[in-house]
Design a protein around this motif. Structure first.
Motif, PDB file in Angstrom:
ATOM      1  N   LEU A 225      28.594  31.216  25.796  1.00  0.00           N
ATOM      2  CA  LEU A 225      29.905  31.828  26.011  1.00  0.00           C
ATOM      3  C   LEU A 225      30.186  32.909  24.981  1.00  0.00           C
ATOM      4  N   ILE A 226      29.862  32.641  23.711  1.00  0.00           N
ATOM      5  CA  ILE A 226      30.089  33.641  22.655  1.00  0.00           C
ATOM      6  C   ILE A 226      29.206  34.861  22.895  1.00  0.00           C
ATOM      7  N   LYS A 227      27.952  34.635  23.229  1.00  0.00           N
ATOM      8  CA  LYS A 227      27.036  35.746  23.489  1.00  0.00           C
ATOM      9  C   LYS A 227      27.508  36.597  24.663  1.00  0.00           C
ATOM     10  N   ASP A 228      27.856  35.956  25.781  1.00  0.00           N
ATOM     11  CA  ASP A 228      28.275  36.703  26.971  1.00  0.00           C
ATOM     12  C   ASP A 228      29.585  37.439  26.752  1.00  0.00           C
ATOM     13  N   THR A 229      30.450  36.912  25.886  1.00  0.00           N
ATOM     14  CA  THR A 229      31.714  37.586  25.600  1.00  0.00           C
ATOM     15  C   THR A 229      31.496  38.873  24.826  1.00  0.00           C
ATOM     16  N   TYR A 230      30.603  38.824  23.872  1.00  0.00           N
ATOM     17  CA  TYR A 230      30.344  40.006  23.037  1.00  0.00           C
ATOM     18  C   TYR A 230      29.379  40.992  23.694  1.00  0.00           C
ATOM     19  N   GLU A 231      28.475  40.491  24.508  1.00  0.00           N
ATOM     20  CA  GLU A 231      27.409  41.324  25.039  1.00  0.00           C
ATOM     21  C   GLU A 231      27.926  42.341  26.051  1.00  0.00           C
ATOM     22  N   GLU A 232      27.400  43.557  25.993  1.00  0.00           N
ATOM     23  CA  GLU A 232      27.779  44.589  26.944  1.00  0.00           C
ATOM     24  C   GLU A 232      27.216  44.272  28.326  1.00  0.00           C
ATOM     25  N   SER A 233      27.947  44.659  29.361  1.00  0.00           N
ATOM     26  CA  SER A 233      27.512  44.409  30.727  1.00  0.00           C
ATOM     27  C   SER A 233      26.186  45.108  30.997  1.00  0.00           C
ATOM     28  N   GLY A 234      25.278  44.388  31.638  1.00  0.00           N
ATOM     29  CA  GLY A 234      23.966  44.948  31.946  1.00  0.00           C
ATOM     30  C   GLY A 234      22.962  44.790  30.842  1.00  0.00           C
TER      31      GLY A 234
ATOM     32  N   ASP B 249      40.995  17.951  26.797  1.00  0.00           N
ATOM     33  CA  ASP B 249      41.658  19.181  26.347  1.00  0.00           C
ATOM     34  C   ASP B 249      40.679  20.314  26.070  1.00  0.00           C
ATOM     35  N   THR B 250      39.413  20.158  26.456  1.00  0.00           N
ATOM     36  CA  THR B 250      38.444  21.242  26.300  1.00  0.00           C
ATOM     37  C   THR B 250      38.777  22.382  27.242  1.00  0.00           C
ATOM     38  N   SER B 251      38.644  23.611  26.785  1.00  0.00           N
ATOM     39  CA  SER B 251      38.960  24.775  27.612  1.00  0.00           C
ATOM     40  C   SER B 251      38.022  24.850  28.808  1.00  0.00           C
ATOM     41  N   VAL B 252      38.585  25.144  29.975  1.00  0.00           N
ATOM     42  CA  VAL B 252      37.791  25.188  31.204  1.00  0.00           C
ATOM     43  C   VAL B 252      36.754  26.317  31.155  1.00  0.00           C
ATOM     44  N   GLN B 253      36.954  27.286  30.282  1.00  0.00           N
ATOM     45  CA  GLN B 253      36.015  28.416  30.172  1.00  0.00           C
ATOM     46  C   GLN B 253      34.598  27.957  29.840  1.00  0.00           C
ATOM     47  N   PHE B 254      34.451  26.829  29.136  1.00  0.00           N
ATOM     48  CA  PHE B 254      33.120  26.365  28.759  1.00  0.00           C
ATOM     49  C   PHE B 254      32.355  25.771  29.942  1.00  0.00           C
ATOM     50  N   LEU B 255      33.043  25.505  31.043  1.00  0.00           N
ATOM     51  CA  LEU B 255      32.369  25.012  32.235  1.00  0.00           C
ATOM     52  C   LEU B 255      31.755  26.157  33.034  1.00  0.00           C
ATOM     53  N   TYR B 256      32.174  27.382  32.724  1.00  0.00           N
ATOM     54  CA  TYR B 256      31.649  28.578  33.390  1.00  0.00           C
ATOM     55  C   TYR B 256      31.321  29.627  32.328  1.00  0.00           C
ATOM     56  N   PRO B 257      30.305  29.386  31.494  1.00  0.00           N
ATOM     57  CA  PRO B 257      30.052  30.259  30.342  1.00  0.00           C
ATOM     58  C   PRO B 257      29.594  31.672  30.689  1.00  0.00           C
ATOM     59  N   THR B 258      29.102  31.902  31.905  1.00  0.00           N
ATOM     60  CA  THR B 258      28.561  33.225  32.238  1.00  0.00           C
ATOM     61  C   THR B 258      29.569  34.133  32.946  1.00  0.00           C
ATOM     62  N   VAL B 259      30.725  33.592  33.345  1.00  0.00           N
ATOM     63  CA  VAL B 259      31.736  34.394  34.048  1.00  0.00           C
ATOM     64  C   VAL B 259      33.077  34.196  33.348  1.00  0.00           C
ATOM     65  N   PRO B 260      33.802  35.279  33.021  1.00  0.00           N
ATOM     66  CA  PRO B 260      35.093  35.118  32.354  1.00  0.00           C
ATOM     67  C   PRO B 260      36.109  34.416  33.246  1.00  0.00           C
ATOM     68  N   VAL B 261      36.764  33.392  32.702  1.00  0.00           N
ATOM     69  CA  VAL B 261      37.764  32.618  33.430  1.00  0.00           C
ATOM     70  C   VAL B 261      39.137  32.940  32.857  1.00  0.00           C
ATOM     71  N   VAL B 262      40.077  33.306  33.719  1.00  0.00           N
ATOM     72  CA  VAL B 262      41.399  33.716  33.248  1.00  0.00           C
ATOM     73  C   VAL B 262      42.468  32.661  33.513  1.00  0.00           C
ATOM     74  N   TYR B 263      42.072  31.487  33.966  1.00  0.00           N
ATOM     75  CA  TYR B 263      43.029  30.387  34.145  1.00  0.00           C
ATOM     76  C   TYR B 263      43.249  29.707  32.793  1.00  0.00           C
ATOM     77  N   PRO B 264      44.487  29.655  32.307  1.00  0.00           N
ATOM     78  CA  PRO B 264      44.756  29.049  30.998  1.00  0.00           C
ATOM     79  C   PRO B 264      44.913  27.532  31.097  1.00  0.00           C
ATOM     80  N   VAL B 265      43.850  26.839  31.500  1.00  0.00           N
ATOM     81  CA  VAL B 265      43.920  25.391  31.685  1.00  0.00           C
ATOM     82  C   VAL B 265      42.775  24.717  30.956  1.00  0.00           C
ATOM     83  N   THR B 266      42.938  23.426  30.734  1.00  0.00           N
ATOM     84  CA  THR B 266      41.887  22.622  30.124  1.00  0.00           C
ATOM     85  C   THR B 266      41.029  21.997  31.225  1.00  0.00           C
ATOM     86  N   ALA B 267      39.951  21.342  30.825  1.00  0.00           N
ATOM     87  CA  ALA B 267      39.075  20.704  31.807  1.00  0.00           C
ATOM     88  C   ALA B 267      39.822  19.616  32.570  1.00  0.00           C
ATOM     89  N   GLY B 268      40.639  18.844  31.870  1.00  0.00           N
ATOM     90  CA  GLY B 268      41.418  17.797  32.531  1.00  0.00           C
ATOM     91  C   GLY B 268      42.437  18.358  33.499  1.00  0.00           C
TER      92      GLY B 268
END
Length: 409
Positions: free
Chosen positions: A115-124, A272-291
């Motif tokens: 997730l950290i790598k994909d967030t910083y990495e440029e597209s392509g 209470d883990t952020s749902v973003q970690f369940l989809y590490p390769t695509v940015p998730v804009v829903y502000p929800v937890t896994a639960g």
């Protein structure tokens, strides 16, 4: 009225086909869950791979809970680079060093590093994580995330998947996402994945309720029931109440049984883990937890099930044969599922996203939204509104069709 509802309830469950469908679906769901849980794997500090219970315990140790503020993100990148250098210095062969690093470091926290790598990495770009971390050390993580979402929505817009208004809506909504919380959440991850099997619950619901009205026509009992004192008022109302009760019991019963088994097996940690970690390769804009994501999917699956239930009930009030109702209901569930696999343009995909079969394809990486009255509504609440309204409207239509049915003399 209560006695009539109980009678119709027992009548639905008296069908051998309904009993076998519910039993078969239950066993199939539990088998699929068992098979998925067995596939959980993890690597220990020595680079050895484990599966099953041992893997879960290792993951709980390596994926400890932490809040990812800017300082924490930079600390994770620094630790990653230090371990990479230590292993590279200790191993003479670069290939052996890379293999050992992946087995002992990278694979243990794949979602976090990814997730950290994909967030910083440029597209392509396809640079190693070490290069990405070195280049972006000191760069604001959440600002990079904002830019990543804008790049992604621009890409979806260029492909005609979303409109300019949708892109703007999601870019604005991205600002509501707070700092991430990372940790072990395999239980909730598998619960969320299991929600897609609601399509099977929809099917057995259709099997159970298809004969509610059509069965009366087929057996010629309509001429008897509709001539009774309450045959055109309380009877159809009791049938509809029994159908709603049957659908609710089957849906929540099977879903809760399956989810509880998953949580007992994989653990309840990580609510209470952020749902973003369940989809590490695509940015998730829903502000929800896994639960919270699991609860939203539980609600979505229920309302979508009510939608196909009501349509099936309405068809039952029209068709003269229950099997014809089942066939058409199955087609309404199966055909759109295939059409959603990239077929059609913008309009068709937005229509298909509102159908009950969307439970198979919806994820929190979905960027579909709808313009209603000058406001944008995302796919999930729009599904709830449309299918909730459909459940009421088609139930009422089924009531009217049966009540006004002309008895053959």
């Amino acid at each position: 009225m209560g006695g009539m509802i109980r009678y119709e309830w027992k009548k639905i469950w008296a069908s051998r086909l309904t009993q076998l469908s519910v039993l078969g679906c239950t066993l199939f769901l539990l088998f699929c869950t068992w098979a998925e849980l067995r596939q959980i794997s993890a690597w220990d500090s020595q680079g050895n791979q484990h599966s099953g219970t041992a893997a879960k315990e290792i993951l709980k140790q390596t994926q400890s809970r932490q809040e990812l503020d800017q300082e924490a993100v930079e600390g994770i990148m620094e630790e990653y680079l230090e371990k990479a250098e230590e292993i590279a210095e200790a191993e003479e062969n670069p290939k052996d060093a890379l293999d050992k690093f992946w087995r002992t470091v990278r694979l243990s926290q794949m979602e976090l590093y990814g997730l950290i790598k994909d967030t910083y990495e440029e597209s392509g770009s396809d640079l190693p994580a070490e290069n990405v971390f070195r280049q972006n050390m000191g760069r604001d993580f959440y600002q990079a995330r904002m830019e990543k979402v804008r790049e992604y929505t621009a890409l979806l817009r260029s492909k005609g998947i979303i409109s300019a208004k949708e892109a703007e809506y999601w870019n604005d909504r991205n600002a509501t996402v707070s700092e991430y919380v990372y940790g072990y959440c395999k239980g909730w991850e598998h619960v969320l994945q299991g929600m897609k099997w609601s399509i099977l619950i929809m099917m057995i619901t259709c099997v159970g309720i298809a004969p509610v009205f059509a069965g009366e026509y087929q057996s010629k009992c309509d001429s008897l029931f509709l001539c009774m004192k309450y045959g055109r008022s309380r009877l159809p109302a009791a049938k509809i109440a029994a159908v709603w009760l049957f659908t609710s019991v089957v849906y929540f019963g099977l879903t809760i049984i399956n989810s509880v088994w998953i949580l007992l097996s994989a653990g309840t940690e990580g609510w209470d883990t952020s749902v973003q970690f369940l989809y590490p390769t695509v940015p998730v804009v829903y502000p929800v937890t896994a639960g919270q994501a699991c609860l939203l999917m539980l609600l979505l699956g229920y309302v979508l099930t009510l939608g196909i239930m009501a349509v099936t009930l309405w068809m039952s009030s029209i068709f003269k044969n229950a099997y014809g109702v089942i066939v058409v209901a199955f087609l309404l569930l199966i055909v759109p599922s295939f059409l959603q696999m990239g077929f059609g343009g913008y309009l068709l995909q937005h229509i298909l996203a509102l159908l009950p079969s969307n439970i198979m394809s919806f994820t929190f990486t979905d960027y579909t939204a709808y313009a209603v009255g000058g406001k944008m509504i995302s796919c999930l609440p729009m599904d709830l509104i449309v299918n909730g309204a459909a459940a009421v409207i088609f139930s009422a239509a089924g009531y009217e069709m049966f009540r006004k049915h002309q008895v053959n003399k």
